[in-house]
Each structure stands twice: as C-alpha cells, then as structure tokens.
Design a protein around this motif. Sequence first.
Motif, PDB file in Angstrom:
ATOM      1  N   LYS A  26       0.836  -1.198   0.000  1.00  0.00           N
ATOM      2  CA  LYS A  26       0.000   0.000   0.000  1.00  0.00           C
ATOM      3  C   LYS A  26       0.872   1.249   0.000  1.00  0.00           C
ATOM      4  O   LYS A  26       1.753   1.403   0.838  1.00  0.00           O
ATOM      5  CB  LYS A  26      -0.911   0.004   1.228  1.00  0.00           C
ATOM      6  CG  LYS A  26      -1.980   1.086   1.197  1.00  0.00           C
ATOM      7  CD  LYS A  26      -2.965   0.910   2.346  1.00  0.00           C
ATOM      8  CE  LYS A  26      -4.058   1.968   2.299  1.00  0.00           C
ATOM      9  NZ  LYS A  26      -5.048   1.785   3.387  1.00  0.00           N
ATOM     10  N   ASP A  27       0.644   2.118  -0.976  1.00  0.00           N
ATOM     11  CA  ASP A  27       1.480   3.308  -1.136  1.00  0.00           C
ATOM     12  C   ASP A  27       0.655   4.377  -1.850  1.00  0.00           C
ATOM     13  O   ASP A  27       0.467   4.314  -3.063  1.00  0.00           O
ATOM     14  CB  ASP A  27       2.734   2.970  -1.940  1.00  0.00           C
ATOM     15  CG  ASP A  27       3.753   4.099  -1.985  1.00  0.00           C
ATOM     16  OD1 ASP A  27       3.335   5.268  -2.054  1.00  0.00           O
ATOM     17  OD2 ASP A  27       4.964   3.806  -1.967  1.00  0.00           O
ATOM     18  N   ARG A  28       0.145   5.343  -1.102  1.00  0.00           N
ATOM     19  CA  ARG A  28      -0.717   6.360  -1.704  1.00  0.00           C
ATOM     20  C   ARG A  28       0.033   7.254  -2.678  1.00  0.00           C
ATOM     21  O   ARG A  28      -0.555   7.769  -3.635  1.00  0.00           O
ATOM     22  CB  ARG A  28      -1.366   7.202  -0.606  1.00  0.00           C
ATOM     23  CG  ARG A  28      -2.593   6.547   0.006  1.00  0.00           C
ATOM     24  CD  ARG A  28      -3.245   7.433   1.031  1.00  0.00           C
ATOM     25  NE  ARG A  28      -4.580   6.952   1.358  1.00  0.00           N
ATOM     26  CZ  ARG A  28      -5.344   7.473   2.298  1.00  0.00           C
ATOM     27  NH1 ARG A  28      -4.912   8.513   3.006  1.00  0.00           N
ATOM     28  NH2 ARG A  28      -6.549   6.989   2.534  1.00  0.00           N
ATOM     29  N   LYS A  29       1.315   7.460  -2.444  1.00  0.00           N
ATOM     30  CA  LYS A  29       2.093   8.299  -3.354  1.00  0.00           C
ATOM     31  C   LYS A  29       2.176   7.657  -4.728  1.00  0.00           C
ATOM     32  O   LYS A  29       1.958   8.308  -5.757  1.00  0.00           O
ATOM     33  CB  LYS A  29       3.494   8.542  -2.791  1.00  0.00           C
ATOM     34  CG  LYS A  29       4.317   9.510  -3.613  1.00  0.00           C
ATOM     35  CD  LYS A  29       5.658   9.814  -2.945  1.00  0.00           C
ATOM     36  CE  LYS A  29       6.470  10.813  -3.770  1.00  0.00           C
ATOM     37  NZ  LYS A  29       7.763  11.123  -3.106  1.00  0.00           N
ATOM     38  N   LEU A  30       2.482   6.356  -4.762  1.00  0.00           N
ATOM     39  CA  LEU A  30       2.532   5.644  -6.044  1.00  0.00           C
ATOM     40  C   LEU A  30       1.133   5.529  -6.646  1.00  0.00           C
ATOM     41  O   LEU A  30       0.985   5.595  -7.873  1.00  0.00           O
ATOM     42  CB  LEU A  30       3.152   4.263  -5.853  1.00  0.00           C
ATOM     43  CG  LEU A  30       4.670   4.234  -5.667  1.00  0.00           C
ATOM     44  CD1 LEU A  30       5.148   2.831  -5.338  1.00  0.00           C
ATOM     45  CD2 LEU A  30       5.371   4.740  -6.934  1.00  0.00           C
ATOM     46  N   ALA A  31       0.129   5.356  -5.789  1.00  0.00           N
ATOM     47  CA  ALA A  31      -1.247   5.296  -6.293  1.00  0.00           C
ATOM     48  C   ALA A  31      -1.587   6.586  -7.028  1.00  0.00           C
ATOM     49  O   ALA A  31      -2.118   6.557  -8.146  1.00  0.00           O
ATOM     50  CB  ALA A  31      -2.216   5.069  -5.136  1.00  0.00           C
ATOM     51  N   PHE A  32      -1.263   7.711  -6.413  1.00  0.00           N
ATOM     52  CA  PHE A  32      -1.563   8.997  -7.051  1.00  0.00           C
ATOM     53  C   PHE A  32      -0.802   9.146  -8.364  1.00  0.00           C
ATOM     54  O   PHE A  32      -1.366   9.609  -9.366  1.00  0.00           O
ATOM     55  CB  PHE A  32      -1.202  10.156  -6.119  1.00  0.00           C
ATOM     56  CG  PHE A  32      -1.334  11.512  -6.771  1.00  0.00           C
ATOM     57  CD1 PHE A  32      -2.579  12.046  -7.021  1.00  0.00           C
ATOM     58  CD2 PHE A  32      -0.207  12.216  -7.166  1.00  0.00           C
ATOM     59  CE1 PHE A  32      -2.714  13.281  -7.650  1.00  0.00           C
ATOM     60  CE2 PHE A  32      -0.327  13.447  -7.798  1.00  0.00           C
ATOM     61  CZ  PHE A  32      -1.586  13.982  -8.040  1.00  0.00           C
ATOM     62  N   GLN A  33       0.455   8.749  -8.371  1.00  0.00           N
ATOM     63  CA  GLN A  33       1.254   8.880  -9.596  1.00  0.00           C
ATOM     64  C   GLN A  33       0.641   8.100 -10.749  1.00  0.00           C
ATOM     65  O   GLN A  33       0.579   8.595 -11.886  1.00  0.00           O
ATOM     66  CB  GLN A  33       2.683   8.416  -9.322  1.00  0.00           C
ATOM     67  CG  GLN A  33       3.470   9.351  -8.423  1.00  0.00           C
ATOM     68  CD  GLN A  33       4.829   8.806  -8.045  1.00  0.00           C
ATOM     69  OE1 GLN A  33       5.253   7.743  -8.523  1.00  0.00           O
ATOM     70  NE2 GLN A  33       5.529   9.513  -7.181  1.00  0.00           N
ATOM     71  N   TRP A  34       0.149   6.880 -10.451  1.00  0.00           N
ATOM     72  CA  TRP A  34      -0.434   6.073 -11.525  1.00  0.00           C
ATOM     73  C   TRP A  34      -1.829   6.588 -11.910  1.00  0.00           C
ATOM     74  O   TRP A  34      -2.194   6.561 -13.080  1.00  0.00           O
ATOM     75  CB  TRP A  34      -0.482   4.603 -11.134  1.00  0.00           C
ATOM     76  CG  TRP A  34       0.855   3.942 -11.309  1.00  0.00           C
ATOM     77  CD1 TRP A  34       1.702   3.515 -10.333  1.00  0.00           C
ATOM     78  CD2 TRP A  34       1.504   3.673 -12.553  1.00  0.00           C
ATOM     79  NE1 TRP A  34       2.845   2.994 -10.891  1.00  0.00           N
ATOM     80  CE2 TRP A  34       2.748   3.068 -12.247  1.00  0.00           C
ATOM     81  CE3 TRP A  34       1.171   3.872 -13.885  1.00  0.00           C
ATOM     82  CZ2 TRP A  34       3.650   2.672 -13.231  1.00  0.00           C
ATOM     83  CZ3 TRP A  34       2.073   3.472 -14.875  1.00  0.00           C
ATOM     84  CH2 TRP A  34       3.290   2.882 -14.544  1.00  0.00           C
TER      85      TRP A  34
END
Length: 241
Positions: free
Chosen positions: A129-137
Amino acid sequence: MSSTNKRKRDPADELICPITLELPWDPVTAEDGRIYDRISIETHINNHPRGLKSPITNKKMGKKLFPAIQHRNTIEILVENGVIVGDLAAKWEEKAAVEELLNNAEAGDSRAMYSLGKNYAHGHNGFKKDRKLAFQWYKRAHEAGNVYGTALTGVYLLNGWGTPKRERLGFIHVSAAATQGSNNAAYHLGMAFANGYHGLHVDKALAISWLEKAVEDCPYPDLIYERTEQARQKLAELKSS
C-alpha cells in the motif's frame, strides 16, 4: 523402506527458492551454487555486510549473482503445462499477471495505469500500500485520457493523499470526471455540496443532483457498495428535510 512407501519427487522441489520456499520469479545463481529468488538473496547479502555465508550450507560465499534464465524458463513451462499446480503455481501466475500489468501500463495502456493505482491504493495483488505511487499512476491514467484516473486524481488532490492538498485543482478534475459520467466523482461532489466539505458552501440542490447521478447507471461506474449506500442515505435525508 520399500520403494512403494518412498515419497515421489515433485519437480517443484528442485525449483523453489530455499529462502522463500516459492518459485522464484527472478531466479539467480549465487556463489554457493544454489538458485534463489533475487530479492530474497540480495536481502540476505545486504543483511550480512561482513562474513557473508550461504543461507543453506552456512559456508563462506561471495556476493556475485548470475541470472538463471533457463531455470525461469523451466518453471514457466511446467506451470503452463499443469505439471506444477496448487499454491506454488497460483503465486507464480499472480506474479505473471503483475508483470503483464506493469508492462501494459509502461506501454501506455491507461486502464492498466488505473489498475496499478488501485493496487497501490489498497495494497492488493501483492502490491504494498502506497498512496504516493497510487496517485502517480492515477495521474498518468488521467493524462492518458482515462476518466477513472481523472476522478481519483481529483479525489487525491482534494484530500492530500499521496500528494500535497490542492482543492481547487482537485475540484477541476472531479468535476470533469463527474460530467463525463464517473459515479465516484459524482459521489464526492454530492457529498461535498451536502456537507460543505473542502471549503464549499452547502448547496442542497447541487448535492441532490450529483448524488442522484452517483446512484444511477452511468458510463464509468467505480463506486463501492458502501459509498453507494451512503449516497442513497444522504439523498433520503436531503429530500426529506
């Protein structure tokens, strides 16, 4: 012991990583002659900067690793042909699906980009779980024209999840996605107008309008059941008040 009682050797016995006890997705041969999953043996090496020893023989070994391409090819063939089955095969196929998803996303598939965002957002399918990577994608999916990605880019900007909070820009994205038919975006707009979230003034008429769109059939459905029920409950409250 009679040969009839002797356990038959499983092809997977010689192919699994002795550290993870799983089929290695990126197998490498270490200097002790054993084949490991690259991440697992690299972790072992990094955890023993001095006096490195083989995790199997406990004898001194060097740090060099060599790709075991033929080993991976053998695993792939045995899994595809049903020779290796069960949990080992299922986990291998899961890794294959992840690699395909990553490759498709990097190749420009906006739906794959959005799916990666969801996996990182919720920690699904082996992703951390990683919101930063989620936002980037999500942002990459939006930039590639994906309405689902536009909606989630807006939601993350509104809430400051994985990115600095930018409510004005968030509303631009959410409004665009809602107008195109995203029920997720419509839900967030409706709840914002209903409750005065994100600096908005409460506007009952707009709240009802957007929440009705959130619970109706729409071109881009992506709203989980719990939020659909929340939208229905809020609609009932607004219409009865």
